[in-house]
Design a protein around this motif. Structure first.
Motif, mmCIF file in Angstrom:
data_model
loop_
_atom_site.group_PDB
_atom_site.id
_atom_site.type_symbol
_atom_site.label_atom_id
_atom_site.label_comp_id
_atom_site.label_asym_id
_atom_site.label_seq_id
_atom_site.Cartn_x
_atom_site.Cartn_y
_atom_site.Cartn_z
ATOM 1 N N ASN A 103 -2.386 -5.231 -5.737
ATOM 2 C CA ASN A 103 -3.800 -5.885 -5.970
ATOM 3 C C ASN A 103 -3.390 -7.341 -6.038
ATOM 4 O O ASN A 103 -3.545 -8.172 -5.554
ATOM 5 N N CYS A 109 -2.150 -7.722 4.022
ATOM 6 C CA CYS A 109 -1.267 -7.757 2.632
ATOM 7 C C CYS A 109 -0.541 -9.281 3.050
ATOM 8 O O CYS A 109 -0.266 -9.900 4.515
ATOM 9 N N LEU A 140 0.823 -0.978 0.017
ATOM 10 C CA LEU A 140 0.099 -0.115 0.111
ATOM 11 C C LEU A 140 1.326 1.342 0.367
ATOM 12 O O LEU A 140 2.020 1.203 0.990
ATOM 13 N N HIS A 150 -8.265 -6.204 0.576
ATOM 14 C CA HIS A 150 -9.246 -5.007 0.409
ATOM 15 C C HIS A 150 -10.284 -4.766 1.235
ATOM 16 O O HIS A 150 -11.197 -5.204 0.408
ATOM 17 N N ARG A 196 -13.775 -2.477 3.407
ATOM 18 C CA ARG A 196 -14.013 -1.433 3.370
ATOM 19 C C ARG A 196 -14.852 -1.071 4.816
ATOM 20 O O ARG A 196 -15.487 -2.009 5.357
ATOM 21 N N PHE A 250 -12.859 -8.679 3.222
ATOM 22 C CA PHE A 250 -11.810 -8.475 2.130
ATOM 23 C C PHE A 250 -11.960 -9.101 0.500
ATOM 24 O O PHE A 250 -12.078 -10.433 0.559
ATOM 25 N N THR A 299 -2.444 -7.739 -1.785
ATOM 26 C CA THR A 299 -2.964 -6.739 -0.705
ATOM 27 C C THR A 299 -4.949 -7.062 -1.219
ATOM 28 O O THR A 299 -4.423 -6.777 -2.303
ATOM 29 N N ALA A 327 -4.576 -6.808 9.965
ATOM 30 C CA ALA A 327 -5.358 -5.696 8.747
ATOM 31 C C ALA A 327 -4.954 -4.424 9.673
ATOM 32 O O ALA A 327 -4.551 -4.733 10.967
ATOM 33 N N LEU A 353 -3.221 0.855 -3.983
ATOM 34 C CA LEU A 353 -3.204 -1.121 -3.532
ATOM 35 C C LEU A 353 -2.675 -1.962 -4.303
ATOM 36 O O LEU A 353 -2.694 -1.953 -5.966
ATOM 37 N N LEU A 385 -9.999 2.679 4.870
ATOM 38 C CA LEU A 385 -10.005 1.607 3.791
ATOM 39 C C LEU A 385 -9.230 0.227 4.774
ATOM 40 O O LEU A 385 -8.471 0.653 5.620
ATOM 41 N N ARG A 386 -9.786 -1.071 4.649
ATOM 42 C CA ARG A 386 -9.379 -2.259 5.546
ATOM 43 C C ARG A 386 -8.253 -2.682 3.922
ATOM 44 O O ARG A 386 -8.840 -3.244 3.610
ATOM 45 N N THR A 387 -6.875 -2.859 5.068
ATOM 46 C CA THR A 387 -5.798 -4.135 3.865
ATOM 47 C C THR A 387 -5.347 -5.276 5.025
ATOM 48 O O THR A 387 -5.331 -4.332 5.568
#
Length: 322
Positions: free
Chosen positions: A276, A181, A69, A281, A283, A148, A279, A261, A274, A177-179
């Motif tokens: 992709n 990796c 990110l 993601h 919300r 996710f 990662t 997270a 991001l 924004l929830r990520t």
């Protein structure tokens, strides 16, 4: 050790220069955002963006770090003059705007902008906004927790990067924004689960935003590529395990993602980029008011090797039609 990727903060002079370049891309109002001429101008203008911005994006493209990110701060979105937040389903940005120019320029720096005809009518710049009646929809029109996922994980040519530009935050400033990796989640998995996730024992269906895509999917793996630094393809609500061991491994992977997270709350002028491939993601939930001032994020996809999808893009354009 994987080097951390620091956020990039544009100073006032840099923001002014970026604004000037974005407006230059918009100068010829005859070209819609999706036209080859628009993309060509954006690609040319990418080369003129401030040096530190270009360097940071190129470093991220080479290796996206432990979070996958990169967040840019201080981009010029001219929040005071924005129109009302769109509120119709499948809203997109077809006409030239500063925000569309920003997204297209940055996508050109990462590779090439791309879109999918079955999703939002193939627009290169798409609105991510709450839509009345879609509150529980598990997609960009909803406002409940978005679980996710990778963008278009089911597709042979999924985007390499997802660009999210915040034009307007939600009223309560709680939407995040929830990520997660894979590089941080992978060490939490057992050896057995890792091996199973590399096996073709899963099916990932298209997301709800692809209403016209009803094709039968072949089993595929959740993880692929280098064992020490793999890619991931999954969507919590769309990936189905085909065996008991696959179901257990997928559940373990989900728990690992929740453990690592991170939440990033974007404000106007912030752009999250991001990776992709590594990662996933989602919300956090928020409460829209449908008063014209709701949360408004614009999204663009970028593909690093556009040539690989040539058979999916008529006339060598930027829209994948299948």
């Amino acid at each position: 050790m994987i080097q951390e990727i620091a956020d990039l903060e544009l100073g006032p002079a840099e923001s002014t220069e970026v604004d000037r370049l974005a407006r230059a891309v918009c100068a010829d109002g005859r070209d819609p955002v999706d036209s080859p001429e628009w993309v060509a101008r954006a690609r040319y203008s990418w080369d003129e963006l401030p040096l530190e911005l270009r360097r940071g994006v190129r470093r991220f493209r080479r290796h996206s770090g432990p979070r996958g990110l990169l967040v840019l701060h201080g981009l010029p979105v001219d929040a005071a003059t924005l129109p009302a937040t769109p509120s119709t389903p499948d809203s997109v940005q077809r006409t030239a705007t500063v925000s569309a120019a920003l997204l297209t320029m940055l996508a050109c720096g990462l590779g090439d902008p791309a879109a999918y005809l079955a999703e939002k009518s193939g627009a290169l710049v798409q609105d991510v906004v709450p839509v009345r009646g879609k509150e529980t929809f598990s997609g960009n029109a909803g406002s409940v927790l978005l679980t996710f996922h990778n963008e278009n994980a089911f597709h042979r040519h999924e985007p390499d990067y997802v660009l999210l530009l915040c034009l307007r935050a939600d009223h309560d400033r709680i939407a995040g924004l929830r990520t997660a990796c894979l590089r941080e989640a992978l060490p939490l998995l057992t050896t057995t689960s890792r091996e199973v996730l590399f096996a073709p024992e899963f099916i990932t269906a298209p997301p709800p935003s692809f209403p016209s895509d009803k094709g039968i999917r072949a089993p595929q793996a959740v993880l692929s590529g280098a064992v020490e630094d793999p890619d991931v393809r999954m969507a919590t609500i769309a990936t189905t395990a085909l065996t008991p061991r696959a179901e257990a491994a997928l559940a373990e992977f989900g728990r690992a993602c929740n453990t690592v997270a991170r939440i990033t709350r974007l404000i106007p002028g912030d752009m999250a980029i991001l990776d992709n491939r590594v990662t996933v993601h989602g919300r956090t939930a928020f409460q829209p008011r449908y008063d014209g001032a709701d949360r408004w994020v614009q999204r663009t996809f970028a593909i690093a090797d556009l040539r690989s999808s040539r058979d999916h893009r008529p006339h060598d354009g930027y829209v994948l039609t299948r």
